[in-house]
Motif scaffolding. Structure first.
Motif, PDB file in Angstrom:
ATOM      1  N   GLN A 171       0.837  -1.208   0.000  1.00 27.96           N
ATOM      2  CA  GLN A 171       0.000   0.000   0.000  1.00 27.96           C
ATOM      3  C   GLN A 171       0.870   1.256   0.000  1.00 27.96           C
ATOM      4  OE1 GLN A 171      -2.867   0.016   3.171  1.00 27.96           O
ATOM      5  NE2 GLN A 171      -3.989  -1.740   2.331  1.00 27.96           N
ATOM      6  N   ARG A 172       1.939   1.239   0.790  1.00 27.79           N
ATOM      7  CA  ARG A 172       2.852   2.386   0.836  1.00 27.79           C
ATOM      8  C   ARG A 172       3.501   2.596  -0.539  1.00 27.79           C
ATOM      9  NH1 ARG A 172       6.792   0.854   4.621  1.00 27.79           N
ATOM     10  NH2 ARG A 172       5.031   0.501   5.992  1.00 27.79           N
ATOM     11  N   SER A 173       3.907   1.501  -1.166  1.00 26.14           N
ATOM     12  CA  SER A 173       4.529   1.609  -2.496  1.00 26.14           C
ATOM     13  C   SER A 173       3.533   2.141  -3.521  1.00 26.14           C
ATOM     14  CB  SER A 173       5.055   0.250  -2.941  1.00 26.14           C
ATOM     15  OG  SER A 173       6.069  -0.199  -2.094  1.00 26.14           O
ATOM     16  N   PHE A 174       2.293   1.667  -3.493  1.00 23.53           N
ATOM     17  CA  PHE A 174       1.275   2.149  -4.429  1.00 23.53           C
ATOM     18  C   PHE A 174       0.972   3.632  -4.189  1.00 23.53           C
ATOM     19  CE2 PHE A 174      -0.290  -2.399  -4.965  1.00 23.53           C
ATOM     20  CZ  PHE A 174       0.263  -2.526  -6.227  1.00 23.53           C
ATOM     21  N   ARG A 175       0.899   4.067  -2.948  1.00 20.55           N
ATOM     22  CA  ARG A 175       0.656   5.476  -2.653  1.00 20.55           C
ATOM     23  C   ARG A 175       1.791   6.350  -3.186  1.00 20.55           C
ATOM     24  NH1 ARG A 175      -1.675   4.560   3.190  1.00 20.55           N
ATOM     25  NH2 ARG A 175       0.057   3.236   3.069  1.00 20.55           N
ATOM     26  N   ASP A 176       3.052   5.855  -2.990  1.00 22.01           N
ATOM     27  CA  ASP A 176       4.202   6.601  -3.527  1.00 22.01           C
ATOM     28  C   ASP A 176       4.116   6.671  -5.047  1.00 22.01           C
ATOM     29  OD1 ASP A 176       5.181   7.029  -1.011  1.00 22.01           O
ATOM     30  OD2 ASP A 176       6.734   5.455  -1.117  1.00 22.01           O
ATOM     31  N   LEU A 177       3.748   5.568  -5.696  1.00 24.60           N
ATOM     32  CA  LEU A 177       3.640   5.519  -7.156  1.00 24.60           C
ATOM     33  C   LEU A 177       2.553   6.491  -7.640  1.00 24.60           C
ATOM     34  CD1 LEU A 177       4.566   4.207  -9.807  1.00 24.60           C
ATOM     35  CD2 LEU A 177       2.833   2.443  -9.416  1.00 24.60           C
ATOM     36  N   ILE A 178       1.415   6.503  -6.955  1.00 24.70           N
ATOM     37  CA  ILE A 178       0.320   7.408  -7.339  1.00 24.70           C
ATOM     38  C   ILE A 178       0.749   8.867  -7.142  1.00 24.70           C
ATOM     39  CG2 ILE A 178      -2.003   8.179  -6.686  1.00 24.70           C
ATOM     40  CD1 ILE A 178      -2.622   5.183  -6.111  1.00 24.70           C
ATOM     41  N   ARG A 179       1.428   9.154  -6.034  1.00 25.37           N
ATOM     42  CA  ARG A 179       1.885  10.519  -5.766  1.00 25.37           C
ATOM     43  C   ARG A 179       2.870  10.981  -6.845  1.00 25.37           C
ATOM     44  NH1 ARG A 179       6.330  12.146  -3.788  1.00 25.37           N
ATOM     45  NH2 ARG A 179       6.890  10.153  -2.866  1.00 25.37           N
ATOM     46  N   VAL A 180       3.842  10.102  -7.184  1.00 21.17           N
ATOM     47  CA  VAL A 180       4.843  10.452  -8.193  1.00 21.17           C
ATOM     48  C   VAL A 180       4.176  10.588  -9.563  1.00 21.17           C
ATOM     49  CG1 VAL A 180       6.901   9.600  -9.418  1.00 21.17           C
ATOM     50  CG2 VAL A 180       6.783   9.472  -6.923  1.00 21.17           C
ATOM     51  N   SER A 183       2.503  13.882  -9.760  1.00 16.10           N
ATOM     52  CA  SER A 183       3.486  14.971  -9.891  1.00 16.10           C
ATOM     53  C   SER A 183       4.006  15.055 -11.325  1.00 16.10           C
ATOM     54  CB  SER A 183       4.658  14.766  -8.941  1.00 16.10           C
ATOM     55  OG  SER A 183       4.239  14.846  -7.617  1.00 16.10           O
ATOM     56  N   ILE A 184       4.287  13.879 -11.928  1.00  9.42           N
ATOM     57  CA  ILE A 184       4.776  13.853 -13.309  1.00  9.42           C
ATOM     58  C   ILE A 184       3.682  14.370 -14.241  1.00  9.42           C
ATOM     59  CG2 ILE A 184       5.490  12.327 -15.213  1.00  9.42           C
ATOM     60  CD1 ILE A 184       6.940  10.623 -13.123  1.00  9.42           C
ATOM     61  N   ALA A 185       2.432  13.969 -13.988  1.00 16.29           N
ATOM     62  CA  ALA A 185       1.311  14.431 -14.812  1.00 16.29           C
ATOM     63  C   ALA A 185       1.132  15.949 -14.687  1.00 16.29           C
ATOM     64  CB  ALA A 185       0.037  13.712 -14.416  1.00 16.29           C
ATOM     65  N   ALA A 186       1.509  16.503 -13.539  1.00 17.94           N
ATOM     66  CA  ALA A 186       1.397  17.951 -13.334  1.00 17.94           C
ATOM     67  C   ALA A 186       2.583  18.690 -13.949  1.00 17.94           C
ATOM     68  CB  ALA A 186       1.296  18.251 -11.846  1.00 17.94           C
ATOM     69  N   GLY A 187       3.562  17.951 -14.472  1.00 12.45           N
ATOM     70  CA  GLY A 187       4.672  18.594 -15.156  1.00 12.45           C
ATOM     71  C   GLY A 187       5.984  18.515 -14.406  1.00 12.45           C
ATOM     72  N   ASP A 188       6.025  17.971 -13.229  1.00 13.39           N
ATOM     73  CA  ASP A 188       7.267  17.859 -12.466  1.00 13.39           C
ATOM     74  C   ASP A 188       7.984  16.569 -12.868  1.00 13.39           C
ATOM     75  OD1 ASP A 188       9.327  17.915 -10.650  1.00 13.39           O
ATOM     76  OD2 ASP A 188       8.066  17.688  -8.860  1.00 13.39           O
ATOM     77  N   LEU A 189       8.944  16.687 -13.838  1.00 13.84           N
ATOM     78  CA  LEU A 189       9.629  15.511 -14.372  1.00 13.84           C
ATOM     79  C   LEU A 189      10.850  15.131 -13.530  1.00 13.84           C
ATOM     80  CD1 LEU A 189       9.396  16.341 -18.173  1.00 13.84           C
ATOM     81  CD2 LEU A 189       7.960  14.826 -16.839  1.00 13.84           C
ATOM     82  N   SER A 190      11.069  15.806 -12.431  1.00 15.43           N
ATOM     83  CA  SER A 190      12.209  15.473 -11.575  1.00 15.43           C
ATOM     84  C   SER A 190      11.876  14.344 -10.570  1.00 15.43           C
ATOM     85  CB  SER A 190      12.673  16.723 -10.814  1.00 15.43           C
ATOM     86  OG  SER A 190      11.641  17.131  -9.917  1.00 15.43           O
ATOM     87  N   GLN A 191      10.646  13.939 -10.547  1.00 16.85           N
ATOM     88  CA  GLN A 191      10.219  12.894  -9.591  1.00 16.85           C
ATOM     89  C   GLN A 191      10.768  11.528  -9.979  1.00 16.85           C
ATOM     90  OE1 GLN A 191       8.299  13.210  -6.760  1.00 16.85           O
ATOM     91  NE2 GLN A 191       8.553  15.424  -7.035  1.00 16.85           N
ATOM     92  N   ARG A 192      11.164  10.743  -8.978  1.00 16.32           N
ATOM     93  CA  ARG A 192      11.628   9.373  -9.171  1.00 16.32           C
ATOM     94  C   ARG A 192      10.855   8.457  -8.229  1.00 16.32           C
ATOM     95  NH1 ARG A 192      13.531  10.524 -13.450  1.00 16.32           N
ATOM     96  NH2 ARG A 192      15.595  11.324 -13.742  1.00 16.32           N
ATOM     97  N   VAL A 193      10.662   7.233  -8.690  1.00 15.06           N
ATOM     98  CA  VAL A 193       9.991   6.242  -7.864  1.00 15.06           C
ATOM     99  C   VAL A 193      10.812   4.961  -7.871  1.00 15.06           C
ATOM    100  CG1 VAL A 193       8.531   5.303  -9.702  1.00 15.06           C
ATOM    101  CG2 VAL A 193       7.769   5.143  -7.331  1.00 15.06           C
ATOM    102  N   THR A 194      10.938   4.315  -6.707  1.00 16.24           N
ATOM    103  CA  THR A 194      11.711   3.073  -6.638  1.00 16.24           C
ATOM    104  C   THR A 194      10.805   1.898  -6.904  1.00 16.24           C
ATOM    105  OG1 THR A 194      11.337   2.985  -4.256  1.00 16.24           O
ATOM    106  CG2 THR A 194      13.394   3.989  -5.021  1.00 16.24           C
TER     107      THR A 194
END
Length: 194
Positions: A171-180, A183-194
């Protein structure tokens, strides 16, 4: 359910096997005519099987007790119905001891009387009898079952804890993935996800 033994059948089968095995040794002592040797053999046989065997006795063909591990049984013939059936049988038999009027000095604490005829040169010379308690065997079976239930409970609990931990991590990993992803959809391409 073919192939599976009930506890009662297990007690009966193992008692007959044990009685048949020890019948040979007292048979040799019987042929020597030494009552002390015979009594020693019967005592050793009872000790080998532990607390489940309450008595071991040897009767001659007429029913007279030749030797016994019970001090209360003398050299008199036993005339109760269980003894008569034991003497009349030509094969090993197991009798359940539920009859009323049986001598308590002999049959107390016993569930079964196992009788094995001892034959020499085609004729019966004696009968070996065991009084077997099923309490010890039932206790050991119950111990195995309760230990199995306990282990299954521990395994279920550990599996449940592990499942909760994996679920929370996912669940924590999915929340991080959704958040990232947001952010990418909003235009912030500096986001990374593990």
């Amino acid at each position: 359910m073919e192939g599976k033994l009930t506890r009662r059948e297990f007690v009966r089968d193992s008692s007959v096997t044990f009685a048949s095995c020890i019948a040979h040794s007292p048979g040799m002592a019987l042929s020597s005519g030494d009552p002390a040797t015979l009594a020693r053999h019967l005592t050793m046989a009872q000790e080998q099987h532990g607390g489940d065997v309450k008595y071991v006795l040897m009767q001659d063909a007429s029913g007279k007790v030749l030797a016994s591990t019970l001090s209360t049984i003398g050299a008199l013939p036993l005339t109760d119905p269980v003894s008569q059936r034991a003497l009349d049988s030509q094969q090993p038999i197991v009798q359940e001891l539920r009859e009323a009027g049986l001598p308590q000095t002999l049959y107390q604490q016993c569930a079964y009387d196992v009788a094995v005829p001892i034959v020499d040169h085609g004729s019966r010379i004696a009968t070996l009898r065991l009084g077997v308690s099923s309490r010890g065997i039932h206790t050991r079976v119950w111990d195995v079952v309760s230990r199995g239930v306990w282990m299954a409970g521990v395994a279920l609990f550990a599996g449940g804890v592990l499942a909760v931990m994996v679920d929370r991590k996912m669940q924590r990993s999915f929340r991080d993935l959704i958040r990232v992803t947001r952010s990418i959809a909003a235009g912030d391409l500096s986001q990374r996800v593990t």
